[in-house]
Design a protein around this motif. Structure first.
Motif, PDB file in Angstrom:
ATOM      1  N   THR A  75       2.207 -67.519   1.148  1.00 57.18           N
ATOM      2  CA  THR A  75       1.699 -67.351  -0.207  1.00 57.18           C
ATOM      3  C   THR A  75       0.468 -68.225  -0.400  1.00 57.18           C
ATOM      4  N   ARG A  76      -0.341 -67.839  -1.382  1.00 52.98           N
ATOM      5  CA  ARG A  76      -1.504 -68.631  -1.777  1.00 52.98           C
ATOM      6  C   ARG A  76      -1.142 -69.380  -3.043  1.00 52.98           C
ATOM      7  N   ARG A  77      -1.271 -70.703  -3.036  1.00 50.50           N
ATOM      8  CA  ARG A  77      -0.823 -71.510  -4.163  1.00 50.50           C
ATOM      9  C   ARG A  77      -2.013 -72.203  -4.838  1.00 50.50           C
ATOM     10  N   ARG A  78      -1.908 -72.343  -6.169  1.00 49.96           N
ATOM     11  CA  ARG A  78      -2.879 -73.100  -6.973  1.00 49.96           C
ATOM     12  C   ARG A  78      -2.113 -74.248  -7.617  1.00 49.96           C
ATOM     13  N   VAL A  79      -2.504 -75.483  -7.300  1.00 44.65           N
ATOM     14  CA  VAL A  79      -1.683 -76.611  -7.730  1.00 44.65           C
ATOM     15  C   VAL A  79      -2.541 -77.760  -8.245  1.00 44.65           C
ATOM     16  N   GLU A  80      -1.856 -78.642  -8.969  1.00 46.96           N
ATOM     17  CA  GLU A  80      -2.416 -79.926  -9.377  1.00 46.96           C
ATOM     18  C   GLU A  80      -1.659 -80.998  -8.597  1.00 46.96           C
ATOM     19  N   PRO A  81      -2.244 -81.518  -7.511  1.00 51.60           N
ATOM     20  CA  PRO A  81      -1.520 -82.475  -6.655  1.00 51.60           C
ATOM     21  C   PRO A  81      -1.251 -83.785  -7.382  1.00 51.60           C
ATOM     22  N   HIS A  82      -0.033 -84.279  -7.226  1.00 53.99           N
ATOM     23  CA  HIS A  82       0.366 -85.497  -7.938  1.00 53.99           C
ATOM     24  C   HIS A  82       0.640 -86.661  -6.993  1.00 53.99           C
ATOM     25  N   ALA A  83       1.371 -86.410  -5.895  1.00 53.79           N
ATOM     26  CA  ALA A  83       1.738 -87.516  -5.009  1.00 53.79           C
ATOM     27  C   ALA A  83       2.032 -87.002  -3.615  1.00 53.79           C
ATOM     28  N   LEU A  84       1.745 -87.857  -2.622  1.00 55.59           N
ATOM     29  CA  LEU A  84       2.108 -87.618  -1.231  1.00 55.59           C
ATOM     30  C   LEU A  84       3.154 -88.642  -0.838  1.00 55.59           C
TER      31      LEU A  84
ATOM     32  N   PRO B  95       5.978 -89.769   2.561  1.00 55.89           N
ATOM     33  CA  PRO B  95       6.701 -89.482   3.810  1.00 55.89           C
ATOM     34  C   PRO B  95       8.193 -89.619   3.572  1.00 55.89           C
ATOM     35  N   ALA B  96       8.974 -88.732   4.165  1.00 55.63           N
ATOM     36  CA  ALA B  96      10.435 -88.806   4.050  1.00 55.63           C
ATOM     37  C   ALA B  96      11.027 -88.286   5.346  1.00 55.63           C
ATOM     38  N   ASP B  97      11.871 -89.123   5.962  1.00 53.57           N
ATOM     39  CA  ASP B  97      12.456 -88.795   7.260  1.00 53.57           C
ATOM     40  C   ASP B  97      11.344 -88.469   8.247  1.00 53.57           C
ATOM     41  N   ARG B  98      11.255 -87.228   8.681  1.00 54.78           N
ATOM     42  CA  ARG B  98      10.278 -86.871   9.720  1.00 54.78           C
ATOM     43  C   ARG B  98       9.080 -86.106   9.188  1.00 54.78           C
ATOM     44  N   HIS B  99       8.959 -85.944   7.881  1.00 52.33           N
ATOM     45  CA  HIS B  99       7.923 -85.066   7.344  1.00 52.33           C
ATOM     46  C   HIS B  99       7.157 -85.725   6.202  1.00 52.33           C
ATOM     47  N   TRP B 100       5.991 -85.134   5.891  1.00 54.92           N
ATOM     48  CA  TRP B 100       5.208 -85.495   4.717  1.00 54.92           C
ATOM     49  C   TRP B 100       5.408 -84.413   3.664  1.00 54.92           C
ATOM     50  N   TYR B 101       5.496 -84.834   2.396  1.00 58.00           N
ATOM     51  CA  TYR B 101       5.688 -83.897   1.294  1.00 58.00           C
ATOM     52  C   TYR B 101       4.607 -84.103   0.242  1.00 58.00           C
ATOM     53  N   LEU B 102       4.170 -82.984  -0.352  1.00 56.01           N
ATOM     54  CA  LEU B 102       3.228 -83.012  -1.469  1.00 56.01           C
ATOM     55  C   LEU B 102       3.955 -82.577  -2.726  1.00 56.01           C
ATOM     56  N   LEU B 103       3.990 -83.458  -3.717  1.00 59.31           N
ATOM     57  CA  LEU B 103       4.561 -83.125  -5.026  1.00 59.31           C
ATOM     58  C   LEU B 103       3.416 -82.727  -5.945  1.00 59.31           C
ATOM     59  N   CYS B 104       3.529 -81.570  -6.570  1.00 58.45           N
ATOM     60  CA  CYS B 104       2.426 -81.077  -7.407  1.00 58.45           C
ATOM     61  C   CYS B 104       2.957 -80.150  -8.498  1.00 58.45           C
ATOM     62  N   TRP B 105       2.095 -79.899  -9.480  1.00 54.70           N
ATOM     63  CA  TRP B 105       2.392 -78.944 -10.539  1.00 54.70           C
ATOM     64  C   TRP B 105       1.824 -77.601 -10.114  1.00 54.70           C
ATOM     65  N   ASP B 106       2.713 -76.610  -9.950  1.00 56.53           N
ATOM     66  CA  ASP B 106       2.295 -75.268  -9.535  1.00 56.53           C
ATOM     67  C   ASP B 106       1.797 -74.514 -10.758  1.00 56.53           C
ATOM     68  N   LEU B 107       0.518 -74.161 -10.743  1.00 58.60           N
ATOM     69  CA  LEU B 107      -0.096 -73.522 -11.911  1.00 58.60           C
ATOM     70  C   LEU B 107       0.438 -72.117 -12.150  1.00 58.60           C
ATOM     71  N   ASP B 108       0.828 -71.416 -11.103  1.00 56.78           N
ATOM     72  CA  ASP B 108       1.354 -70.063 -11.267  1.00 56.78           C
ATOM     73  C   ASP B 108       2.825 -70.072 -11.683  1.00 56.78           C
ATOM     74  N   LYS B 109       3.602 -70.989 -11.139  1.00 55.62           N
ATOM     75  CA  LYS B 109       5.027 -71.089 -11.489  1.00 55.62           C
ATOM     76  C   LYS B 109       5.248 -71.885 -12.774  1.00 55.62           C
TER      77      LYS B 109
ATOM     78  N   ASP C 189       5.594 -75.095 -13.081  1.00 54.22           N
ATOM     79  CA  ASP C 189       6.723 -75.999 -12.828  1.00 54.22           C
ATOM     80  C   ASP C 189       6.345 -76.908 -11.662  1.00 54.22           C
ATOM     81  N   TRP C 190       7.127 -77.991 -11.513  1.00 56.49           N
ATOM     82  CA  TRP C 190       6.916 -78.878 -10.379  1.00 56.49           C
ATOM     83  C   TRP C 190       7.394 -78.218  -9.092  1.00 56.49           C
ATOM     84  N   ARG C 191       6.637 -78.427  -8.013  1.00 60.93           N
ATOM     85  CA  ARG C 191       7.017 -77.921  -6.703  1.00 60.93           C
ATOM     86  C   ARG C 191       6.714 -78.985  -5.656  1.00 60.93           C
TER      87      ARG C 191
END
Length: 338
Positions: free
Chosen positions: A168-177, A179-193, A195-197
């Protein structure tokens, strides 16, 4: 670059390598007079560098710490060492927030020549801190872009490949990066949904900067941690099941908050919610979050289904049985004396 600027930078490099330089030695190394050294020192002071000078035959110049961080001159080896250290610090949470190290890393790698950048990448693969599990590879350029977009509050677009393979193609407002366990995660506000994703960074591609700024929505550090914890729980579990509860989707999401991610409407009055864990006990714990009085069914499979049934039946028998007699005072263990 003018001779004056080149000479001033050479002087700065010398001052950064030793605690104290006699004026005569600086003049000799730069091939100028001591008067020219004094003028160049004044130019550096105007740029924000605090340089202490002392008169006399034993006098000279020394670079001091200031109230603000002025520009630094780094050798190739120093730049590579700093880049490696910043990567390790971010992945190990050695500072108060991985974004701090990632934005610093992005700034540094942005100006590194291509050969040095390749050295950093090669060394980073070889340098694995003790206790750090190897996860999916993540481009430092992507991490840097996302960290800077989070810092600058800039909307971005990217292509995301979910665990199911859906693209999918996502449009977001990035909030925070984070690391957790073995991966990196991006927390952001999804403009299409609307909601937070939370997205796994190794599944991101084709980041596009929109140059559109946004006002960040309030989110506490505790809420960020919980979002990341929820995202970690979505990896495939040893025991997985669905709970179809007698609760409309909107009501379910209002009650569950971010833990309602992944829930779908079974129909107008029922919601399907995925539950999972490392064993049947963790899955049972997930079922206990379903609100009191809400009936549900589950497709939990064997042998977890029989294991859970045995534990629950034994628990019910224990609750229905007469309580054990109270232990006499004389039989109770005595508390240790100080």
């Amino acid at each position: 670059m003018s001779d004056t600027t080149t000479r001033a930078l050479s002087l700065l490099n010398l001052l950064q390598t030793h605690r104290h330089w006699p004026g005569s030695e600086l003049a000799g190394r730069l091939g100028v007079t001591e008067r020219t050294v004094r003028r160049d020192v004044e130019r550096l002071r105007e740029l924000g560098y605090r340089i202490e000078s002392s008169p006399g035959s034993a006098g000279g110049y020394r670079l001091e710490a200031g109230s603000a961080v002025p520009p630094l001159l780094l050798t190739d080896e120093e730049a590579v060492a700093m880049a490696i250290g910043l990567r390790v610090a971010a992945s190990q949470r050695l500072v108060s927030g991985p974004e701090t190290t990632i934005t610093a890393l992005a700034k540094l790698e942005q100006v590194l020549p291509a050969p040095l950048r390749r050295r950093v990448n090669a060394l980073a693969e070889a340098v694995q801190p003790s206790g750090l599990n190897a996860g999916a590879p993540v481009s430092s350029e992507i991490l840097g872009e996302l960290a800077l977009a989070s810092r600058d509050h800039e909307r971005v677009r990217f292509v995301y490949t979910a665990a199911s393979g859906e693209v999918t193609r996502r449009r977001v407002e990035p909030h925070a990066l984070a690391p957790a366990d073995r991966h990196w995660y991006l927390l952001c506000w999804d403009l299409d949904k609307e909601d937070w994703r939370t997205f796994r960074v190794d599944r991101l591609a084709d980041i596009e900067h929109t140059r559109v700024l946004f006002e960040p929505k309030p989110l506490t550090p505790e809420e960020i941690e919980e979002f990341i914890f929820v995202a970690r729980s979505w990896v495939r579990q040893a025991v997985e099941a669905d709970a179809v509860m007698e609760l409309p989707l909107d009501e379910m999401r209002a009650l569950f908050g971010q833990w309602g991610q992944g829930a779908t409407a079974e129909d107008e009055r029922r919601t399907r919610w995925p539950v999972g864990g490392g064993d049947f006990r963790e899955t049972m714990y997930g079922f206990t979050w379903i609100p009191a009085g809400v009936e549900y069914t589950t497709n939990l499979e064997s042998p977890a289904r029989e294991e859970l049934r045995e534990v629950l039946e034994r628990m019910l028998r224990a609750l229905d049985a007469p309580p054990p007699t109270t232990r006499p005072e004389s039989a109770r263990p005595k508390e240790p004396r100080d």
